[in-house]
Design a protein around this motif. Structure first.
Motif, short mmCIF file in Angstrom:
data_model
loop_
_atom_site.label_atom_id
_atom_site.label_comp_id
_atom_site.label_asym_id
_atom_site.label_seq_id
_atom_site.Cartn_x
_atom_site.Cartn_y
_atom_site.Cartn_z
N THR A 32 7.41 -1.28 1.57
CA THR A 32 8.81 -0.88 1.34
C THR A 32 9.04 0.63 1.47
O THR A 32 10.15 1.05 1.71
N ASP A 33 8.00 1.42 1.20
CA ASP A 33 8.11 2.89 1.17
C ASP A 33 8.80 3.33 -0.12
O ASP A 33 8.20 3.96 -0.98
N ALA A 34 10.11 3.01 -0.23
CA ALA A 34 10.92 3.49 -1.34
C ALA A 34 11.91 2.37 -1.69
O ALA A 34 12.94 2.24 -1.04
N GLY A 92 0.25 6.79 6.87
CA GLY A 92 1.55 6.35 6.36
C GLY A 92 2.53 6.37 7.52
O GLY A 92 2.74 7.42 8.12
N HIS A 93 3.05 5.23 7.87
CA HIS A 93 3.94 5.00 9.02
C HIS A 93 3.12 4.98 10.32
O HIS A 93 2.63 3.94 10.71
N GLY A 94 3.01 6.14 10.99
CA GLY A 94 2.22 6.19 12.23
C GLY A 94 2.80 5.40 13.38
O GLY A 94 2.15 5.20 14.40
N ALA A 132 -2.40 9.68 5.03
CA ALA A 132 -1.51 10.81 5.30
C ALA A 132 -0.27 10.31 6.03
O ALA A 132 -0.37 9.48 6.94
N HIS A 133 0.90 10.79 5.60
CA HIS A 133 2.13 10.49 6.33
C HIS A 133 2.09 11.22 7.67
O HIS A 133 1.90 12.44 7.70
N ALA A 134 2.27 10.49 8.76
CA ALA A 134 2.31 11.11 10.09
C ALA A 134 2.90 10.12 11.09
O ALA A 134 2.95 8.92 10.83
N LEU A 163 0.81 -1.22 0.00
CA LEU A 163 0.00 0.00 0.00
C LEU A 163 0.84 1.27 0.00
O LEU A 163 0.37 2.32 -0.39
N HIS A 164 2.08 1.17 0.47
CA HIS A 164 2.88 2.39 0.65
C HIS A 164 4.15 2.29 -0.19
O HIS A 164 5.14 1.67 0.23
N LEU A 165 4.11 2.91 -1.37
CA LEU A 165 5.19 2.72 -2.34
C LEU A 165 5.30 3.98 -3.21
O LEU A 165 4.37 4.31 -3.95
N HIS A 166 6.44 4.67 -3.08
CA HIS A 166 6.64 5.90 -3.86
C HIS A 166 7.26 5.58 -5.22
O HIS A 166 8.37 5.07 -5.29
N LEU A 167 6.52 5.92 -6.27
CA LEU A 167 6.96 5.65 -7.64
C LEU A 167 8.32 6.29 -7.94
O LEU A 167 9.21 5.66 -8.51
ZN LIG Z 1 6.27 7.37 2.32
#
Ligand SMILES: [Zn+2]
Length: 329
Positions: free
Chosen positions: A270-272, A213-215, A189-191, A11-15
């Motif tokens: 993975t995030d990035a 996102g994260h939390g 939302a990233h927080a 769900l959390h993946l920056h292109l």
């Molecule tokens: Zn992120």
């Protein structure tokens, strides 16, 4: 137990933070592997989040034409296929890709069309999240939110806020999240990454996302953990990224397992892929090695991810079946 063969949801993946060496070489001929590692991959320890995301600029600088956007998107789908990802949500900030003349609308339509094509070719289901950035003015944040609305009915399904949480307040983005809410658009939302529980509270009160996102720093506040559980808020947890950005000192200190044990809905991401130099399979290995996670933990994370996915009920059901078949057989 090796988890590489298991179906996975991300769900959390920056292109723009997930370009492989192959695609960088193609877009910027002559780039050596050493130069790629030096500029695209963050060290195991950065000073903080702001230091870590400095690497992102290398990615979006190479994503300014239609062709570049297409190639980078296809490159990411190849990585997802190799990782046995069956559903992914790709996120990026469209306004980062208008440096060479594309309009933001053209940027989004190019990525959306490519994602549609990649879904057909790979069988991986996917959605797109458009990000506003913490340092953006209210008008830029609104423009990004309008884009999600303009692309209603496409693979663009959601809105997010990313970038330096500690460096910039939320004020400029409240109106965009209000627009998103009024239009019943999904949002996250990233927080609770670069700042503590107060940032998650503030985000919940002002943006009211269904996911964070994260939390992970929510674990510092028992009242907040109860709130997240009672309101079924999903945490998109990205373990290696949190060590690199110094949110936690060492992986052994990461609260992911504690959050899971508290009954919070969460997933591993993975995030990035490039900045963190990870795959989802390698993140699962980390959770297994450090926290003794079993297949049952990953099954629950993947089903929870699908339950909170920004997609249609049909796709949620189809992918959840695929997950169940992969884990239980
Ligand atoms: Zn992120």
């Amino acid at each position: 137990m090796n988890f590489s063969h298991l179906p996975k949801v991300e769900l959390h993946l920056h292109l723009d933070c997930s370009l492989s060496y192959d695609i960088v070489k193609e877009l910027k001929p002559g780039t050596t592997y050493e130069a790629f590692r030096q500029s695209f991959i963050a060290p195991p320890k950065c000073i903080d989040l702001a230091d870590y995301i400095k690497r992102a600029i290398n990615g979006f600088e190479l994503m300014q034409s239609r062709e570049q956007l297409q190639l980078v998107t296809m490159d990411l789908f190849r990585q997802l296929k190799a990782d046995n990802v069956v559903y992914a949500e790709l996120r990026f900030a469209p306004l980062q890709h208008i440096m060479q003349g594309l309009t933001a609308h053209e940027v989004v339509s190019t990525v959306n069309d490519t994602v549609v094509k990649c879904i057909e070719e790979t069988g991986i289901e996917a959605s797109i999240i458009l990000c506003t950035l913490r340092h953006y003015a209210e008008s830029q944040s609104m423009q990004t939110a309008y884009l999600v609305k303009d692309f209603e009915g496409s693979k663009v399904t959601a809105f997010d806020i990313a970038a330096d949480e500690a460096g910039f307040p939320i004020d400029s983005h409240i109106a965009a999240f209000q627009f998103v809410r009024e239009n019943k658009i999904f949002c996250t939302a990233h927080a609770g990454e670069a700042r503590g529980p107060q940032s998650v509270w503030e985000t919940m009160e002002n943006f009211r996302p269904t996911r964070i996102g994260h939390g992970i720093r929510s674990i510092e506040d028992g009242g907040l953990i109860n709130f997240l559980r009672e309101n079924d808020i999903h945490l998109e947890v990205c373990p290696t990224s949190n060590v690199q950005t110094n949110v936690v000192d060492r992986m052994d200190d990461h609260p992911a397992a504690k959050i899971f044990d508290q009954g919070i809905s969460m997933s591993i991401n993975t995030d990035a892929r490039t900045i963190s130099d990870v795959t989802l399979g390698s993140e699962y290995e980390v959770m297994k090695t450090i926290f003794n996670w079993k297949q049952s933990h990953f099954l629950r994370c993947n089903l929870e991810a699908m339950r909170h996915a920004f997609t249609t009920e049909d796709i949620r059901r189809k992918i959840s079946h695929k997950i169940l078949n992969g884990y239980i057989g």
